[in-house]
Design a protein around this motif. Structure first.
Motif, PDB file in Angstrom:
ATOM      1  N   ILE A   1     -21.904  -1.339  -3.508  1.00 61.04           N
ATOM      2  CA  ILE A   1     -22.799  -0.179  -3.430  1.00 61.04           C
ATOM      3  C   ILE A   1     -23.695  -0.110  -4.672  1.00 61.04           C
ATOM      4  CG2 ILE A   1     -22.878   2.330  -3.382  1.00 61.04           C
ATOM      5  CD1 ILE A   1     -20.359   2.313  -1.703  1.00 61.04           C
ATOM      6  N   SER A   2     -23.113  -0.307  -5.843  1.00 63.72           N
ATOM      7  CA  SER A   2     -23.906  -0.251  -7.076  1.00 63.72           C
ATOM      8  C   SER A   2     -24.977  -1.333  -7.080  1.00 63.72           C
ATOM      9  CB  SER A   2     -22.992  -0.421  -8.291  1.00 63.72           C
ATOM     10  OG  SER A   2     -22.001   0.582  -8.337  1.00 63.72           O
ATOM     11  N   GLY A   3     -24.598  -2.540  -6.633  1.00 64.43           N
ATOM     12  CA  GLY A   3     -25.576  -3.619  -6.571  1.00 64.43           C
ATOM     13  C   GLY A   3     -26.713  -3.323  -5.613  1.00 64.43           C
ATOM     14  N   MET A   4     -26.393  -2.668  -4.499  1.00 62.45           N
ATOM     15  CA  MET A   4     -27.437  -2.316  -3.541  1.00 62.45           C
ATOM     16  C   MET A   4     -28.402  -1.280  -4.120  1.00 62.45           C
ATOM     17  SD  MET A   4     -27.168  -4.154  -0.897  1.00 62.45           S
ATOM     18  CE  MET A   4     -28.443  -3.248  -0.046  1.00 62.45           C
ATOM     19  N   TYR A   5     -27.868  -0.294  -4.829  1.00 61.96           N
ATOM     20  CA  TYR A   5     -28.742   0.714  -5.442  1.00 61.96           C
ATOM     21  C   TYR A   5     -29.596   0.099  -6.546  1.00 61.96           C
ATOM     22  CZ  TYR A   5     -27.151   4.894  -3.010  1.00 61.96           C
ATOM     23  OH  TYR A   5     -26.918   5.851  -2.042  1.00 61.96           O
ATOM     24  N   LEU A   6     -29.025  -0.802  -7.339  1.00 57.87           N
ATOM     25  CA  LEU A   6     -29.817  -1.497  -8.356  1.00 57.87           C
ATOM     26  C   LEU A   6     -30.916  -2.330  -7.705  1.00 57.87           C
ATOM     27  CD1 LEU A   6     -27.025  -2.711 -10.809  1.00 57.87           C
ATOM     28  CD2 LEU A   6     -28.749  -0.951 -11.231  1.00 57.87           C
ATOM     29  N   SER A   7     -30.572  -2.956  -6.598  1.00 57.43           N
ATOM     30  CA  SER A   7     -31.562  -3.758  -5.875  1.00 57.43           C
ATOM     31  C   SER A   7     -32.702  -2.886  -5.362  1.00 57.43           C
ATOM     32  CB  SER A   7     -30.878  -4.480  -4.711  1.00 57.43           C
ATOM     33  OG  SER A   7     -31.814  -5.153  -3.901  1.00 57.43           O
TER      34      SER A   7
ATOM     35  N   ASN B   1     -35.898  -3.414  -7.775  1.00 53.45           N
ATOM     36  CA  ASN B   1     -36.491  -4.551  -7.072  1.00 53.45           C
ATOM     37  C   ASN B   1     -35.807  -5.863  -7.459  1.00 53.45           C
ATOM     38  OD1 ASN B   1     -38.279  -5.744  -5.250  1.00 53.45           O
ATOM     39  ND2 ASN B   1     -39.816  -6.135  -6.832  1.00 53.45           N
ATOM     40  N   LEU B   2     -34.473  -5.857  -7.421  1.00 52.39           N
ATOM     41  CA  LEU B   2     -33.682  -7.038  -7.741  1.00 52.39           C
ATOM     42  C   LEU B   2     -33.168  -7.677  -6.460  1.00 52.39           C
ATOM     43  CD1 LEU B   2     -31.518  -5.544 -10.632  1.00 52.39           C
ATOM     44  CD2 LEU B   2     -33.584  -6.925 -10.857  1.00 52.39           C
ATOM     45  N   PRO B   3     -32.876  -8.972  -6.469  1.00 54.07           N
ATOM     46  CA  PRO B   3     -32.225  -9.589  -5.305  1.00 54.07           C
ATOM     47  C   PRO B   3     -30.843  -8.981  -5.107  1.00 54.07           C
ATOM     48  CG  PRO B   3     -32.306 -11.119  -7.160  1.00 54.07           C
ATOM     49  CD  PRO B   3     -33.146  -9.950  -7.535  1.00 54.07           C
ATOM     50  N   SER B   4     -30.542  -8.596  -3.891  1.00 59.19           N
ATOM     51  CA  SER B   4     -29.342  -7.797  -3.634  1.00 59.19           C
ATOM     52  C   SER B   4     -28.052  -8.563  -3.904  1.00 59.19           C
ATOM     53  CB  SER B   4     -29.367  -7.294  -2.187  1.00 59.19           C
ATOM     54  OG  SER B   4     -29.566  -8.366  -1.283  1.00 59.19           O
TER      55      SER B   4
ATOM     56  N   ALA C   1     -27.385  -9.026  -7.585  1.00 62.38           N
ATOM     57  CA  ALA C   1     -27.123  -7.723  -8.202  1.00 62.38           C
ATOM     58  C   ALA C   1     -25.677  -7.286  -7.960  1.00 62.38           C
ATOM     59  CB  ALA C   1     -28.096  -6.680  -7.643  1.00 62.38           C
ATOM     60  N   ILE C   2     -25.178  -7.498  -6.752  1.00 64.58           N
ATOM     61  CA  ILE C   2     -23.787  -7.151  -6.443  1.00 64.58           C
ATOM     62  C   ILE C   2     -22.828  -7.960  -7.308  1.00 64.58           C
ATOM     63  CG2 ILE C   2     -22.011  -7.298  -4.650  1.00 64.58           C
ATOM     64  CD1 ILE C   2     -24.237  -6.705  -2.598  1.00 64.58           C
ATOM     65  N   VAL C   3     -23.092  -9.245  -7.424  1.00 67.09           N
ATOM     66  CA  VAL C   3     -22.220 -10.121  -8.209  1.00 67.09           C
ATOM     67  C   VAL C   3     -22.271  -9.753  -9.691  1.00 67.09           C
ATOM     68  CG1 VAL C   3     -21.860 -12.505  -8.955  1.00 67.09           C
ATOM     69  CG2 VAL C   3     -22.327 -12.003  -6.554  1.00 67.09           C
ATOM     70  N   LEU C   4     -23.434  -9.399 -10.197  1.00 62.77           N
ATOM     71  CA  LEU C   4     -23.554  -9.020 -11.602  1.00 62.77           C
ATOM     72  C   LEU C   4     -22.751  -7.760 -11.911  1.00 62.77           C
ATOM     73  CD1 LEU C   4     -27.313  -9.741 -12.413  1.00 62.77           C
ATOM     74  CD2 LEU C   4     -25.308 -10.897 -13.354  1.00 62.77           C
ATOM     75  N   VAL C   5     -22.779  -6.781 -11.011  1.00 61.15           N
ATOM     76  CA  VAL C   5     -21.986  -5.567 -11.225  1.00 61.15           C
ATOM     77  C   VAL C   5     -20.497  -5.913 -11.251  1.00 61.15           C
ATOM     78  CG1 VAL C   5     -21.330  -3.330 -10.272  1.00 61.15           C
ATOM     79  CG2 VAL C   5     -23.724  -4.047 -10.227  1.00 61.15           C
TER      80      VAL C   5
END
Length: 301
Positions: A236-242, A246-249, A252-256
């Motif tokens: 969920i956090s990665g999706m909101y960051l995306s 404007n990040l690749p989803s 972003a999920i993996v980074l979180v």
């Protein structure tokens, strides 16, 4: 504050994406826990990379690409087991061989197909969760129900086999069937996660939330439960960051998930590098003693 949380939900594509992200975060963490305790993390990577030939062939034949991916994933696990049993090659080497050969074959097939049909290879490699369709949401949910049902029904048997394969065999459990079943669950999980994070990053979602939970709680069922929570939070956090930056989803999920792991590695109450109870004389931590010993060795040269 509420506007930041609710604004993305006004779009149907974000609703579908978040739903898939939650489902994938749960099943990856649950199934990945078995890989972690068996020290077979590379197997998840091998299966994920082995999906590419199945994807390419299914696309070329006009079939459902998920079916092709699953068949390729099962074939890779069978091939790994066959190489390991019929030759002196160790299992990790067999995984590396199958991973690289299947991945190379998949890239080659996709390159050939691209001459006639345009395929965006990045979507396969790194995922494109923002483009999920209602049908893909349904397929992912069905796979998740099947995977979680199998884990619940076979929890004790898989737990025994994962921690003590020889003991499970001596107790009369069908260890070969359990191993095959676990491989099928991994293949299904990777297929379900393919749209969210892609074949390259799926290993991170399989292992990282479970590894983070392993640093925080002592029991396996707690690792699975907390890992699932962390997987959902990461997704969920990665999706909101995306959405907002404007990040690749997928990345972003993996980074979180990776940030959560390193926080647990450093600050876990019982296992953290900085918070672990100090041992030895003088209250020095094991890490500090090793640094001093290394420095002393360098000075004595």
């Amino acid at each position: 504050m509420w506007d930041l949380l609710l604004d993305p939900l006004s779009y149907s594509f974000m609703q579908r994406s978040l739903l898939v992200a939650v489902i994938v975060g749960v099943i990856c963490s649950v199934v990945g826990s078995y890989l972690m305790v068996q020290r077979l993390s590379l197997l998840g990577d091998a299966i994920s990379h082995s999906l590419l030939p199945g994807l390419a062939i299914a696309f070329w034949l006009g079939m459902n690409i998920y079916v092709g991916a699953f068949v390729a994933g099962v074939l890779s696990t069978v091939l790994i087991a066959w190489i390991h049993r019929r030759s002196p090659i160790k299992e990790d080497a067999a995984m590396g061989i199958v991973l690289s050969s299947f991945f190379a074959l998949g890239i080659t097939l996709i390159t050939l197909i691209q001459k006639e049909n345009k395929i965006d290879l990045n979507h396969f490699l790194f995922g494109n969760i923002l483009s999920v369709t209602p049908g893909e949401v349904r397929d992912t949910a069905l796979i998740a129900v099947l995977v979680l049902a199998c884990v619940v029904l076979l929890y004790k048997e898989l737990l025994f086999y994962s921690f003590d394969p020889l003991g499970a065999q001596a107790a009369g459990l069908p260890v070969n069937l359990l191993n095959l079943g676990l491989m099928l669950l991994i293949a299904l999980t990777v297929v379900a996660s393919m749209k969210a994070v892609g074949v390259v990053l799926v290993l991170a979602l399989l292992i990282t939330p479970g590894a983070t939970a392993y640093l925080l709680v002592p029991r396996f069922h707690q690792v699975m439960g907390l890992g699932a929570v962390l997987g959902v939070v990461s997704s969920i956090s990665g999706m909101y960051l995306s959405y907002y930056f404007n990040l690749p989803s997928g990345p972003a999920i993996v980074l979180v998930a990776s940030v959560l792991f390193f926080l647990a590695l450093l600050f876990s109450p019982s296992q953290g590098i900085f918070t672990r109870p100090r041992t030895g004389t003088g209250g020095e931590s094991g890490l500090w003693r090793e640094i001093k010993a290394l420095w002393s060795g360098l000075k004595s040269r």
